[in-house]
Design an enzyme around this catalytic site. Structure first.
Site, PDB file in Angstrom:
ATOM      1  N   ASP A 143       0.964  -1.244   0.131  1.00 21.69           N
ATOM      2  CA  ASP A 143      -0.124  -0.065  -0.050  1.00 21.69           C
ATOM      3  C   ASP A 143       0.937   1.300   0.030  1.00 21.69           C
ATOM      4  O   ASP A 143       0.659   2.221   0.780  1.00 21.69           O
ATOM      5  CB  ASP A 143      -0.986  -0.003   1.426  1.00 21.69           C
ATOM      6  N   LYS A 146       1.984   3.729  -5.993  1.00 22.37           N
ATOM      7  CA  LYS A 146       1.513   2.489  -6.760  1.00 22.37           C
ATOM      8  C   LYS A 146       2.310   2.049  -7.861  1.00 22.37           C
ATOM      9  O   LYS A 146       2.047   0.952  -8.177  1.00 22.37           O
ATOM     10  CB  LYS A 146      -0.033   3.195  -7.317  1.00 22.37           C
ATOM     11  N   ASP A 171      -3.546  -2.630  -2.184  1.00 24.33           N
ATOM     12  CA  ASP A 171      -4.806  -1.673  -2.084  1.00 24.33           C
ATOM     13  C   ASP A 171      -4.809  -0.825  -3.149  1.00 24.33           C
ATOM     14  O   ASP A 171      -3.654  -0.700  -3.865  1.00 24.33           O
ATOM     15  CB  ASP A 171      -4.609  -0.897  -0.659  1.00 24.33           C
ATOM     16  N   ASN A 172      -5.803  -0.215  -3.420  1.00 27.34           N
ATOM     17  CA  ASN A 172      -5.986   0.943  -4.523  1.00 27.34           C
ATOM     18  C   ASN A 172      -5.519   0.579  -5.617  1.00 27.34           C
ATOM     19  O   ASN A 172      -4.991   1.162  -6.514  1.00 27.34           O
ATOM     20  CB  ASN A 172      -4.974   2.248  -3.981  1.00 27.34           C
ATOM     21  N   GLU A 201     -11.131   4.545   0.036  1.00 28.19           N
ATOM     22  CA  GLU A 201     -11.148   5.102   1.476  1.00 28.19           C
ATOM     23  C   GLU A 201     -12.071   6.188   1.808  1.00 28.19           C
ATOM     24  O   GLU A 201     -11.523   7.310   1.215  1.00 28.19           O
ATOM     25  CB  GLU A 201      -9.847   5.130   2.222  1.00 28.19           C
TER      26      GLU A 201
HETATM   27  C1  LIG Z   1      -1.416   4.960   1.187  1.00 29.04           C
HETATM   28  S1  LIG Z   1      -0.105   5.218   2.486  1.00 29.04           S
HETATM   29  C2  LIG Z   1      -0.216   3.788   3.558  1.00 29.04           C
HETATM   30  C3  LIG Z   1      -1.566   3.787   4.486  1.00 29.04           C
HETATM   31  C4  LIG Z   1      -1.337   2.657   5.279  1.00 29.04           C
HETATM   32  N1  LIG Z   1      -1.142   1.466   4.835  1.00 29.04           N
HETATM   33  C5  LIG Z   1      -3.042   2.600   5.902  1.00 29.04           C
HETATM   34  O1  LIG Z   1      -3.802   1.954   5.412  1.00 29.04           O
HETATM   35  O2  LIG Z   1      -3.066   3.085   7.162  1.00 29.04           O
HETATM   36  C6  LIG Z   1       1.347   5.131   1.568  1.00 29.04           C
HETATM   37  C7  LIG Z   1       2.492   5.199   2.523  1.00 29.04           C
HETATM   38  O3  LIG Z   1       3.695   4.826   1.556  1.00 29.04           O
HETATM   39  C8  LIG Z   1       4.763   5.560   2.000  1.00 29.04           C
HETATM   40  N2  LIG Z   1       5.786   5.175   0.778  1.00 29.04           N
HETATM   41  C9  LIG Z   1       5.576   5.603  -0.358  1.00 29.04           C
HETATM   42  N3  LIG Z   1       6.826   5.057  -1.268  1.00 29.04           N
HETATM   43  C10 LIG Z   1       7.363   4.368  -0.474  1.00 29.04           C
HETATM   44  C11 LIG Z   1       8.770   3.579  -0.505  1.00 29.04           C
HETATM   45  N4  LIG Z   1       9.258   3.359  -1.885  1.00 29.04           N
HETATM   46  N5  LIG Z   1       9.004   2.905   0.541  1.00 29.04           N
HETATM   47  C12 LIG Z   1       8.494   2.849   1.687  1.00 29.04           C
HETATM   48  N6  LIG Z   1       7.623   3.697   1.900  1.00 29.04           N
HETATM   49  C13 LIG Z   1       6.956   4.353   1.095  1.00 29.04           C
HETATM   50  C14 LIG Z   1       4.339   6.883   1.960  1.00 29.04           C
HETATM   51  O4  LIG Z   1       5.161   7.758   2.349  1.00 29.04           O
HETATM   52  C15 LIG Z   1       2.832   6.665   2.574  1.00 29.04           C
HETATM   53  O5  LIG Z   1       3.168   7.144   3.913  1.00 29.04           O
HETATM   54 MG   LIG Z   2      -4.298   2.603   0.330  1.00 29.29          MG
END
Ligand SMILES: C[S@@+](CC[C@H](N)C(=O)[O-])C[C@H]1O[C@@H](n2cnc3c(N)ncnc32)[C@H](O)[C@@H]1O
Ligand SMILES: [Mg+2]
Length: 217
Positions: A143, A146, A171-172, A201
């Site tokens: 998640d 994407k 997800d998504n 969501e």
């Molecule tokens: C959609 S949110 C996660 C939501 C969480 N899973 C929830 O449902 O509560 C996506 C998160 O992934 C992190 N993220 C994005 N790219 C990433 C990467 N390459 N490695 C680790 N984290 C990453 C972002 O900083 C963000 O906090």
């Molecule tokens: Mg999500």
């Protein structure tokens, strides 16, 4: 809409002031109520969260990996359903978000069950087995960015971090969407896929879905 950097401190403050310390279900409910009534956030949310819960319970995992922790919402959801000796490792690239997640997870009393791994997924994954003392993961929740779902799933395969029967939930997959990931898992004989149509969501009218893929190499 989904990248207000000030959301994490706001939700932390709201949880601290309104939720019951040590009551993980209450913390989750307080976050959901806030996100439905005040502002949307990129947590998996309660509606898709119920789909995640069901797949998680079916898998009954010991070692859990999450890629994309954000404020810790989905990690907390899964932590409620963990078996006694099981643990969640959750990767988060943003140190600001990881700080907030750590505080919320500790407030909910789940700090022994959920370990945040700070850094980019492609930097964390190569050393995760050694660092966390885990050979393979039984359940993976993807998640994060994407466009990285496919790359990171292939990385999990190549590093031997998933095993015969590992459940991977993404997800998504409709919104924002990850067409290359769906194309990959659905056309690979190594994965048995199921799609779970739902809504984005905290939205009633935007289509989204989760994709479950069971690894059967
Ligand atoms: C959609 S949110 C996660 C939501 C969480 N899973 C929830 O449902 O509560 C996506 C998160 O992934 C992190 N993220 C994005 N790219 C990433 C990467 N390459 N490695 C680790 N984290 C990453 C972002 O900083 C963000 O906090
Ligand atoms: Mg999500």
């Amino acid at each position: 809409m989904f990248h207000d950097e000030e959301f994490p401190p706001r939700i932390l403050d709201h949880v601290m002031k309104n939720a019951i310390k040590g009551d993980v279900t209450n913390v989750i409910d307080v976050i959901d109520k806030y996100c439905w009534s005040v502002e949307i956030a990129m947590n998996v949310g309660d509606v898709k969260g119920a789909i995640l819960d069901k797949s998680f319970l079916e898998a009954s995992p010991k070692n859990v990996l999450e890629i994309g922790c954000y404020c810790g919402y989905s990690a907390l959801r899964m932590s409620r359903l963990l078996k006694e000796d099981a643990k969640i490792f959750t990767i988060e690239a943003s140190s600001q978000y990881a700080d907030v997640a750590q505080e919320i997870i500790s407030f909910a009393g789940m700090e022994k069950k959920v370990q945040i791994l700070r850094g980019l997924s492609d930097e964390v994954l190569p050393t995760i087995a050694e660092k966390c003392g885990v050979r393979t993961f039984d359940f993976v929740f993807i998640d994060h960015a994407k466009e990285l779902y496919k790359r990171d799933l292939i990385m999990l395969e190549n590093l031997g971090l998933i095993r015969q029967g590992t459940t991977i939930m993404a997800d998504n997959v409709i919104f924002p969407g990850c067409p290359d990931y769906l194309e990959y898992v659905r056309n690979s004989p190594k994965f048995e896929c199921t799609n779970y149509p739902s809504k984005l969501e905290y939205c009633e009218n935007r289509e989204d879905a989760m994709e479950k893929s069971i690894y059967l190499p």
